[in-house]
Design a protein around this motif. Structure first.
Motif, short mmCIF file in Angstrom:
data_model
loop_
_atom_site.label_atom_id
_atom_site.label_comp_id
_atom_site.label_asym_id
_atom_site.label_seq_id
_atom_site.Cartn_x
_atom_site.Cartn_y
_atom_site.Cartn_z
N GLY A 1 0.99 -1.06 0.21
CA GLY A 1 0.01 0.37 0.10
C GLY A 1 1.16 1.14 0.12
N TYR A 2 0.18 2.46 -0.06
CA TYR A 2 0.44 3.65 -0.03
C TYR A 2 0.39 4.39 0.78
CZ TYR A 2 -2.54 4.47 -4.14
OH TYR A 2 -3.38 4.44 -4.94
N GLY A 3 0.64 5.96 0.65
CA GLY A 3 -0.51 6.52 1.72
C GLY A 3 0.04 6.13 3.19
N ASP A 4 -1.54 6.32 3.72
CA ASP A 4 -2.00 5.41 4.87
C ASP A 4 -1.20 3.95 4.94
OD1 ASP A 4 -2.43 8.04 6.04
OD2 ASP A 4 -4.72 8.14 6.00
N ARG A 5 -1.00 3.52 4.14
CA ARG A 5 -0.80 2.16 4.48
C ARG A 5 0.26 1.79 4.15
NH1 ARG A 5 -2.75 -1.73 1.36
NH2 ARG A 5 -3.14 -2.48 2.65
N SER A 6 1.68 2.87 4.45
CA SER A 6 2.49 2.97 4.59
C SER A 6 3.05 2.73 5.06
CB SER A 6 3.12 4.35 2.77
OG SER A 6 4.56 3.49 3.06
N ALA A 7 4.70 2.45 5.25
CA ALA A 7 4.86 2.63 6.54
C ALA A 7 5.61 4.24 7.17
CB ALA A 7 6.15 1.85 7.52
N VAL A 8 6.11 4.38 6.13
CA VAL A 8 6.30 5.63 6.00
C VAL A 8 5.27 7.00 5.37
CG1 VAL A 8 8.90 5.26 6.28
CG2 VAL A 8 7.35 6.02 3.63
N HIS A 9 4.40 6.67 5.30
CA HIS A 9 3.13 7.40 4.38
C HIS A 9 3.99 8.24 2.84
CE1 HIS A 9 0.65 7.45 7.70
NE2 HIS A 9 2.33 7.64 8.48
N GLY B 1 2.76 9.18 -5.99
CA GLY B 1 3.67 8.68 -7.38
C GLY B 1 4.94 8.36 -6.82
N GLY B 2 5.39 8.87 -5.50
CA GLY B 2 6.28 8.20 -4.76
C GLY B 2 6.34 6.46 -4.77
N ALA B 3 4.77 6.32 -4.47
CA ALA B 3 5.24 4.19 -4.59
C ALA B 3 5.31 3.89 -5.83
CB ALA B 3 3.98 3.82 -3.96
N PHE B 4 4.86 4.74 -6.40
CA PHE B 4 4.44 4.47 -8.41
C PHE B 4 6.79 3.57 -8.60
CE2 PHE B 4 4.50 4.04 -12.25
CZ PHE B 4 3.49 3.61 -13.05
N LEU C 1 14.39 -5.53 1.73
CA LEU C 1 14.66 -5.15 3.07
C LEU C 1 14.30 -3.20 2.98
CD1 LEU C 1 16.22 -5.21 5.52
CD2 LEU C 1 18.42 -4.62 4.18
N VAL C 2 14.70 -2.90 1.43
CA VAL C 2 14.23 -1.66 0.92
C VAL C 2 12.69 -1.21 0.53
CG1 VAL C 2 14.80 -0.03 -0.12
CG2 VAL C 2 17.10 -1.47 0.05
N GLY C 3 12.43 -1.89 0.12
CA GLY C 3 10.89 -2.00 -0.34
C GLY C 3 10.14 -1.68 1.13
N VAL C 4 9.57 -2.72 2.67
CA VAL C 4 8.95 -2.63 3.32
C VAL C 4 8.69 -1.47 3.82
CG1 VAL C 4 9.19 -3.71 5.15
CG2 VAL C 4 9.72 -5.42 3.36
N PRO C 5 9.71 -0.88 3.97
CA PRO C 5 9.24 0.14 4.70
C PRO C 5 8.50 1.60 3.86
CG PRO C 5 11.15 0.43 5.09
CD PRO C 5 11.34 -0.95 4.26
N LEU C 6 8.79 1.27 2.43
CA LEU C 6 7.62 2.04 1.73
C LEU C 6 7.15 1.98 1.14
CD1 LEU C 6 10.87 2.38 -0.85
CD2 LEU C 6 10.54 4.44 1.02
N THR C 7 6.48 0.33 0.60
CA THR C 7 5.11 0.35 0.32
C THR C 7 5.12 -0.96 0.63
OG1 THR C 7 6.07 -0.98 -1.81
CG2 THR C 7 5.87 1.40 -2.42
N GLY C 8 5.71 -1.86 1.64
CA GLY C 8 5.35 -3.39 1.87
C GLY C 8 6.47 -4.00 0.70
N ALA C 9 6.96 -3.26 -0.38
CA ALA C 9 7.55 -4.48 -1.36
C ALA C 9 7.03 -5.47 -2.33
CB ALA C 9 8.95 -4.85 -0.80
N SER C 10 6.21 -4.30 -2.92
CA SER C 10 5.56 -5.73 -4.14
C SER C 10 6.74 -6.33 -5.11
CB SER C 10 4.34 -5.24 -4.80
OG SER C 10 3.89 -6.08 -6.20
N VAL C 11 7.34 -5.32 -6.43
CA VAL C 11 7.86 -5.78 -6.80
C VAL C 11 7.49 -7.46 -7.16
CG1 VAL C 11 9.55 -5.11 -5.90
CG2 VAL C 11 9.32 -7.31 -5.70
N ASN C 12 5.54 -7.33 -7.56
CA ASN C 12 5.09 -8.66 -7.83
C ASN C 12 3.89 -9.01 -8.56
OD1 ASN C 12 4.71 -11.58 -8.04
ND2 ASN C 12 6.06 -12.21 -7.00
N PRO C 13 3.49 -8.56 -9.36
CA PRO C 13 1.77 -8.09 -9.02
C PRO C 13 1.49 -9.51 -8.39
CG PRO C 13 2.58 -7.72 -11.47
CD PRO C 13 3.83 -8.41 -10.12
N ALA C 14 1.22 -10.41 -8.58
CA ALA C 14 1.16 -11.77 -8.21
C ALA C 14 0.98 -12.06 -6.96
CB ALA C 14 1.63 -12.52 -8.89
#
Length: 250
Positions: free
Chosen positions: A128-136, A140-143, A183-196
């Motif tokens: 997630g992004y916004g309120d669902r991101s650990a760093v909010h 745009g930033g999440a994308f 490791l980098v992505g978890v605080p940002l978006t939860g680290a998807s990098v995988n649509p499935a």
């Protein structure tokens, strides 16, 4: 008289590769996402990243010689654009990956329901992004983050492999790059990098997880496509793999 093995043999190989992608994606979601759902407070971000990386290394050693253990639609898109597989094979892989992620998430939900007091709705290892991101982080930033993180992962996958089949030491950098990306992505978006991987848990989390899913479908595919383009330039002098090597399984 020669044995009529062409059609029958091709069907057998197709089945094994599709089942490999289905099983691999299901296990990746169950164990790696499961580390976040069931053990985040005990193992933290580093533990989750290691769980993703080690799970992928193990799965790639187990399934890499069958299907390449791509277990990610963005990786499959990169492999397709690198001209290592045909479009039909890529579509088969995508169907298997999405179904595998849903089944893996369903099994994880069944296990999570056995833990008293564990909340699964709204989160459940989804992105997630916004309120669902650990760093909010905003959309745009999440994308951008998802594009760049996926770019790195797919670029490394293409660079360290030479054909569809994966073996030898190749699983190590593939798993290590997923560890770094997570490791980098978890605080940002939860680290998807995988649509499935995002769809499976997102379906069971519901609510905003699915409302925001569009980003975790499109951004990783953009990152995977850009990685394939970059790979074609950086590795242009290497012999082309070609679709003919699609079934090169040791």
């Amino acid at each position: 008289m020669a044995e009529p093995t062409t059609t029958e043999g091709a069907t057998a190989v197709d089945t094994s590769t599709v089942v490999s992608e289905f099983v691999g994606t299901a296990l990746l979601v169950f164990f790696a996402v499961g580390s976040a759902v069931l053990g985040a407070e005990y193992i933290g971000t580093v533990g989750i990243a290691l769980a993703f990386g080690f799970t992928l290394i193990a799965l790639t050693y187990a399934l890499g010689r069958i299907s390449g253990c791509q277990v990610n639609p963005a990786v499959t898109l990169g492999v397709l654009l690198a001209k290592r597989i045909e479009l039909r094979t890529a579509i088969e892989y995508w169907i298997a990956q999405f179904l595998g992620a849903i089944v893996g998430a369903a099994l994880l939900l069944l296990l999570a329901k056995q833990v008293p007091g564990l909340e699964t709705s709204g989160a459940f290892g989804s992105n997630g992004y916004g309120d669902r991101s650990a760093v909010h982080m905003d959309a745009g930033g999440a994308f951008l983050a998802e594009v760049m993180l996926t770019f790195l992962m797919v670029f490394v996958y293409l660079a360290v492999t030479r054909a569809v089949a994966v073996g030898g030491l190749e699983p190590l950098p593939i798993g290590l790059v997923l560890t770094v990306v997570t490791l980098v992505g978890v605080p940002l978006t939860g680290a998807s990098v995988n649509p499935a991987r995002s769809l499976g848990p997102g379906m069971f989390a519901g609510g905003e997880a699915m409302e925001q899913y569009w980003l975790f479908l499109i951004a990783p595919l953009v990152g995977g496509a850009l990685a394939a383009v970059a790979y074609r330039f950086t590795h242009a002098r290497l012999p082309a793999e070609g679709v003919a090597r699609e079934r090169e399984i040791e």
